[in-house]
Motif scaffolding. Structure first.
Motif, PDB file in Angstrom:
ATOM      1  N   LYS A   1       6.202   9.658  -4.225  1.00 25.27           N
ATOM      2  CA  LYS A   1       5.330   8.908  -4.458  1.00 25.27           C
ATOM      3  C   LYS A   1       5.000   7.968  -3.193  1.00 25.27           C
ATOM      4  CE  LYS A   1       6.373   7.969  -9.503  1.00 25.27           C
ATOM      5  NZ  LYS A   1       5.012   7.984  -9.753  1.00 25.27           N
ATOM      6  N   ARG A   2       6.006   7.735  -2.247  1.00 23.65           N
ATOM      7  CA  ARG A   2       5.724   6.852  -1.097  1.00 23.65           C
ATOM      8  C   ARG A   2       4.808   7.939  -0.218  1.00 23.65           C
ATOM      9  NH1 ARG A   2      11.544   6.393  -1.592  1.00 23.65           N
ATOM     10  NH2 ARG A   2      11.993   4.452  -2.306  1.00 23.65           N
ATOM     11  N   GLU A   3       4.734   9.167  -0.394  1.00 21.21           N
ATOM     12  CA  GLU A   3       3.580   9.820   0.690  1.00 21.21           C
ATOM     13  C   GLU A   3       2.276   9.533   0.287  1.00 21.21           C
ATOM     14  OE1 GLU A   3       4.351  14.004   0.681  1.00 21.21           O
ATOM     15  OE2 GLU A   3       6.589  13.634   1.036  1.00 21.21           O
ATOM     16  N   LEU A   4       1.929   8.988  -1.006  1.00 21.77           N
ATOM     17  CA  LEU A   4       0.852   8.466  -1.384  1.00 21.77           C
ATOM     18  C   LEU A   4       0.413   7.187  -1.733  1.00 21.77           C
ATOM     19  CD1 LEU A   4      -0.137  11.289  -4.294  1.00 21.77           C
ATOM     20  CD2 LEU A   4      -0.980  11.131  -1.924  1.00 21.77           C
ATOM     21  N   ALA A   5       1.480   6.197  -0.987  1.00 26.30           N
ATOM     22  CA  ALA A   5       1.585   4.804  -1.072  1.00 26.30           C
ATOM     23  C   ALA A   5       0.111   4.196  -0.787  1.00 26.30           C
ATOM     24  CB  ALA A   5       2.593   4.295  -0.322  1.00 26.30           C
ATOM     25  N   HIS A   6      -0.814   4.749  -0.007  1.00 24.65           N
ATOM     26  CA  HIS A   6      -1.939   4.369   0.628  1.00 24.65           C
ATOM     27  C   HIS A   6      -2.962   4.225  -0.631  1.00 24.65           C
ATOM     28  CE1 HIS A   6      -1.979   8.742   1.385  1.00 24.65           C
ATOM     29  NE2 HIS A   6      -3.200   8.586   1.249  1.00 24.65           N
ATOM     30  N   HIS A   7      -2.764   4.980  -1.475  1.00 25.81           N
ATOM     31  CA  HIS A   7      -3.714   5.149  -2.979  1.00 25.81           C
ATOM     32  C   HIS A   7      -3.254   4.192  -3.955  1.00 25.81           C
ATOM     33  CE1 HIS A   7      -6.023   8.497  -1.705  1.00 25.81           C
ATOM     34  NE2 HIS A   7      -4.993   9.166  -1.523  1.00 25.81           N
ATOM     35  N   VAL A   8      -1.878   3.238  -3.925  1.00 26.03           N
ATOM     36  CA  VAL A   8      -1.845   2.357  -4.791  1.00 26.03           C
ATOM     37  C   VAL A   8      -2.664   1.139  -4.265  1.00 26.03           C
ATOM     38  CG1 VAL A   8       0.222   0.966  -5.546  1.00 26.03           C
ATOM     39  CG2 VAL A   8       0.682   3.137  -4.879  1.00 26.03           C
ATOM     40  N   THR A   9      -3.445   0.658  -5.253  1.00 24.73           N
ATOM     41  CA  THR A   9      -4.518  -0.361  -5.115  1.00 24.73           C
ATOM     42  C   THR A   9      -4.533  -1.397  -6.332  1.00 24.73           C
ATOM     43  OG1 THR A   9      -6.335   0.817  -5.560  1.00 24.73           O
ATOM     44  CG2 THR A   9      -5.590   0.765  -3.134  1.00 24.73           C
ATOM     45  N   ILE A  10      -4.937  -2.608  -6.138  1.00 21.83           N
ATOM     46  CA  ILE A  10      -5.000  -3.404  -7.595  1.00 21.83           C
ATOM     47  C   ILE A  10      -6.508  -3.238  -7.813  1.00 21.83           C
ATOM     48  CG2 ILE A  10      -5.460  -5.899  -7.980  1.00 21.83           C
ATOM     49  CD1 ILE A  10      -2.914  -6.645  -6.003  1.00 21.83           C
ATOM     50  N   LYS A  11      -6.562  -3.307  -9.104  1.00 20.42           N
ATOM     51  CA  LYS A  11      -8.200  -2.882  -9.720  1.00 20.42           C
ATOM     52  C   LYS A  11      -9.160  -4.195  -9.428  1.00 20.42           C
ATOM     53  CE  LYS A  11      -9.075  -0.692 -13.051  1.00 20.42           C
ATOM     54  NZ  LYS A  11     -10.030   0.461 -13.096  1.00 20.42           N
ATOM     55  N   PRO A  12     -10.180  -3.933  -9.185  1.00 17.93           N
ATOM     56  CA  PRO A  12     -11.092  -5.276  -8.844  1.00 17.93           C
ATOM     57  C   PRO A  12     -10.919  -6.413  -9.784  1.00 17.93           C
ATOM     58  CG  PRO A  12     -12.197  -2.887  -8.842  1.00 17.93           C
ATOM     59  CD  PRO A  12     -10.864  -2.680  -9.499  1.00 17.93           C
ATOM     60  N   HIS A  13     -10.780  -7.605  -9.302  1.00 21.19           N
ATOM     61  CA  HIS A  13     -11.048  -8.594 -10.230  1.00 21.19           C
ATOM     62  C   HIS A  13      -9.429  -9.047 -10.856  1.00 21.19           C
ATOM     63  CE1 HIS A  13     -15.204  -8.200  -9.424  1.00 21.19           C
ATOM     64  NE2 HIS A  13     -15.393  -7.269 -10.249  1.00 21.19           N
TER      65      HIS A  13
ATOM     66  N   ALA B   1       5.693   2.135 -17.295  1.00 19.89           N
ATOM     67  CA  ALA B   1       6.376   2.663 -15.903  1.00 19.89           C
ATOM     68  C   ALA B   1       7.889   2.283 -15.788  1.00 19.89           C
ATOM     69  CB  ALA B   1       5.686   1.986 -14.930  1.00 19.89           C
ATOM     70  N   HIS B   2       8.527   3.220 -15.273  1.00 22.07           N
ATOM     71  CA  HIS B   2       9.950   3.115 -15.004  1.00 22.07           C
ATOM     72  C   HIS B   2      10.247   1.650 -13.936  1.00 22.07           C
ATOM     73  CE1 HIS B   2      13.976   3.882 -13.482  1.00 22.07           C
ATOM     74  NE2 HIS B   2      14.147   4.348 -14.553  1.00 22.07           N
ATOM     75  N   PRO B   3      11.239   0.997 -14.095  1.00 26.70           N
ATOM     76  CA  PRO B   3      11.566  -0.100 -13.178  1.00 26.70           C
ATOM     77  C   PRO B   3      11.711   0.152 -11.682  1.00 26.70           C
ATOM     78  CG  PRO B   3      12.823  -0.198 -15.121  1.00 26.70           C
ATOM     79  CD  PRO B   3      12.272   0.852 -15.180  1.00 26.70           C
ATOM     80  N   LYS B   4      11.911   1.297 -11.513  1.00 27.91           N
ATOM     81  CA  LYS B   4      11.803   1.719  -9.892  1.00 27.91           C
ATOM     82  C   LYS B   4      10.412   1.881  -9.652  1.00 27.91           C
ATOM     83  CE  LYS B   4      16.462   4.355 -10.187  1.00 27.91           C
ATOM     84  NZ  LYS B   4      16.724   5.913 -10.041  1.00 27.91           N
ATOM     85  N   VAL B   5       9.435   2.402 -10.534  1.00 27.20           N
ATOM     86  CA  VAL B   5       8.219   2.562 -10.147  1.00 27.20           C
ATOM     87  C   VAL B   5       7.203   1.356  -9.948  1.00 27.20           C
ATOM     88  CG1 VAL B   5       6.066   3.738 -10.947  1.00 27.20           C
ATOM     89  CG2 VAL B   5       8.154   5.107 -10.932  1.00 27.20           C
ATOM     90  N   TYR B   6       7.811   0.443 -10.940  1.00 28.95           N
ATOM     91  CA  TYR B   6       7.099  -0.928 -10.977  1.00 28.95           C
ATOM     92  C   TYR B   6       7.631  -1.539  -9.450  1.00 28.95           C
ATOM     93  CZ  TYR B   6       6.845  -5.989 -10.898  1.00 28.95           C
ATOM     94  OH  TYR B   6       6.828  -7.239 -10.526  1.00 28.95           O
ATOM     95  N   ASN B   7       9.093  -1.412  -9.092  1.00 32.03           N
ATOM     96  CA  ASN B   7       9.275  -2.237  -7.927  1.00 32.03           C
ATOM     97  C   ASN B   7       8.670  -1.440  -6.820  1.00 32.03           C
ATOM     98  OD1 ASN B   7      11.168  -3.813  -9.296  1.00 32.03           O
ATOM     99  ND2 ASN B   7      12.931  -2.455  -9.186  1.00 32.03           N
ATOM    100  N   PHE B   8       8.469  -0.279  -6.659  1.00 33.88           N
ATOM    101  CA  PHE B   8       7.806   0.437  -5.603  1.00 33.88           C
ATOM    102  C   PHE B   8       6.233  -0.130  -5.586  1.00 33.88           C
ATOM    103  CE2 PHE B   8       4.878   3.961  -5.459  1.00 33.88           C
ATOM    104  CZ  PHE B   8       4.732   4.363  -3.958  1.00 33.88           C
ATOM    105  N   LYS B   9       5.515  -0.248  -6.739  1.00 35.99           N
ATOM    106  CA  LYS B   9       4.143  -0.785  -6.880  1.00 35.99           C
ATOM    107  C   LYS B   9       4.133  -2.193  -6.415  1.00 35.99           C
ATOM    108  CE  LYS B   9       2.525   3.171  -9.376  1.00 35.99           C
ATOM    109  NZ  LYS B   9       1.810   3.490 -10.694  1.00 35.99           N
ATOM    110  N   HIS B  10       5.195  -2.730  -6.772  1.00 34.67           N
ATOM    111  CA  HIS B  10       5.196  -4.318  -6.689  1.00 34.67           C
ATOM    112  C   HIS B  10       5.176  -4.497  -5.047  1.00 34.67           C
ATOM    113  CE1 HIS B  10       5.935  -8.497  -6.570  1.00 34.67           C
ATOM    114  NE2 HIS B  10       7.136  -8.439  -6.145  1.00 34.67           N
TER     115      HIS B  10
END
Length: 227
Positions: free
Chosen positions: A83-95, A116-125
Motif C-alpha cells: 500500500k505504501r508503494e501507492l501512497a501518492h494516490h491516497v487523497t481526500i475527496k473534494p469538499h 477498513a482495518h485499523p492498520k489501514v486507517y492509521n496508514f491513511k490518516h
C-alpha cells in the motif's frame, strides 16, 4: 438531496469512496495485488489468478475482505508495505474537509464508520490527517462485523450511541446503506463518484451525492463552493 439539518445531530461517514478517493483502493486491488500475487507464482500464473479471484469472491462483503491480515496470510505478500508503494494516490475527496469542519462549527457530531482495518486507517490518516476532522473513529474490525451486516449498526450503539431518527449516514457502499436502512436509519446518502477518475455509480434505492458539497446548503455556516 436536501437534508433538514434541524433534525440531524450525528453524521456517520464512510472513509474510502466517501471522505477519501477510492482511486487508491481500485488501483491497489485491481492492479497491484493481482500483479504481485501472480509474479510470486510464475510456474502457474493462470492458476494463481483464479485462486485470487475465487478468494475475493468468497469473502466479498465480509470482514475478511477488508482485513489486511487476512490478505497478508492468503497471498504471502506484505500487503501494508505494498500500500505504501501507492501512497501518492491516497487523497481526500473534494469538499470533505470543508464539510467536516462546517459540521463541527454547527455542533454536529462527526463519526467515521469504516470497514477498513485499523492498520489501514492509521496508514491513511498519517497521509491525510482525516481523523483530525472527526470526533469518533469506529472500525468494523473493532465490532467484529462488517457494515454489510445489519448487526453492525446495533453494535455501533455500544461504542458510539446515536439516534437513528436524527442521524445521517453517507456511504458509497450501497449494501452498507441497505443494511443501515433495515436497522431504521432513514437519512441515507450515497456517492455518485467514489473514484474521482472512475465511472459514476447509479442506484434506484438511494440518493447519490454528486459531491460532498451537496450537503453544505442548509447547514449553518455552510455554503456551496462556486463552480
Amino acid at each position: 438531496m436536501h437534508v433538514d439539518w434541524s433534525r440531524i445531530d450525528t453524521v456517520l461517514f464512510d472513509m474510502d469512496g466517501t471522505l477519501l478517493d477510492l482511486h487508491f483502493d481500485n488501483r491497489f486491488w485491481r492492479e497491484l495485488i493481482p500483479a504481485e500475487y501472480i509474479r510470486c507464482q510464475p510456474d502457474d500464473p493462470e492458476c494463481a489468478r483464479r485462486r485470487l479471484e475465487d478468494e475475493m469472491q468468497r469473502v466479498r462483503g465480509k470482514l475478511e475482505w477488508y482485513c489486511v491480515d487476512h490478505w497478508t496470510r492468503f497471498t504471502g505478500l506484505d500487503v501494508l508495505g505494498l500500500k505504501r508503494e501507492l501512497a501518492h494516490h491516497v487523497t481526500i475527496k473534494p469538499h470533505a474537509e470543508a464539510l467536516l469542519d462546517t459540521l463541527s462549527r454547527a455542533g454536529r457530531r462527526r463519526v467515521l464508520v469504516t470497514n477498513a482495518h485499523p492498520k489501514v486507517y492509521n496508514f491513511k490518516h498519517q497521509l491525510t490527517r482525516i481523523g483530525d476532522h472527526l470526533d469518533t473513529i469506529v472500525s468494523a474490525h473493532d465490532l467484529e462485523c462488517a457494515k454489510e451486516d445489519t448487526d453492525f449498526w446495533e453494535r455501533l450503539q455500544r461504542v458510539a450511541p446515536y439516534d437513528p431518527a436524527r442521524t445521517l449516514l453517507v456511504d458509497d457502499n450501497l449494501l452498507a446503506l441497505a443494511s443501515a436502512a433495515r436497522q431504521g436509519l432513514t437519512e441515507l446518502r450515497g456517492m455518485r463518484y467514489p473514484d474521482e477518475r472512475g465511472e459514476p455509480m447509479d442506484s434506484r434505492d438511494f440518493l447519490l451525492l454528486e459531491s460532498l458539497a451537496d450537503l453544505l446548503p442548509g447547514l449553518p455556516g455552510g455554503q456551496r463552493p462556486a463552480t
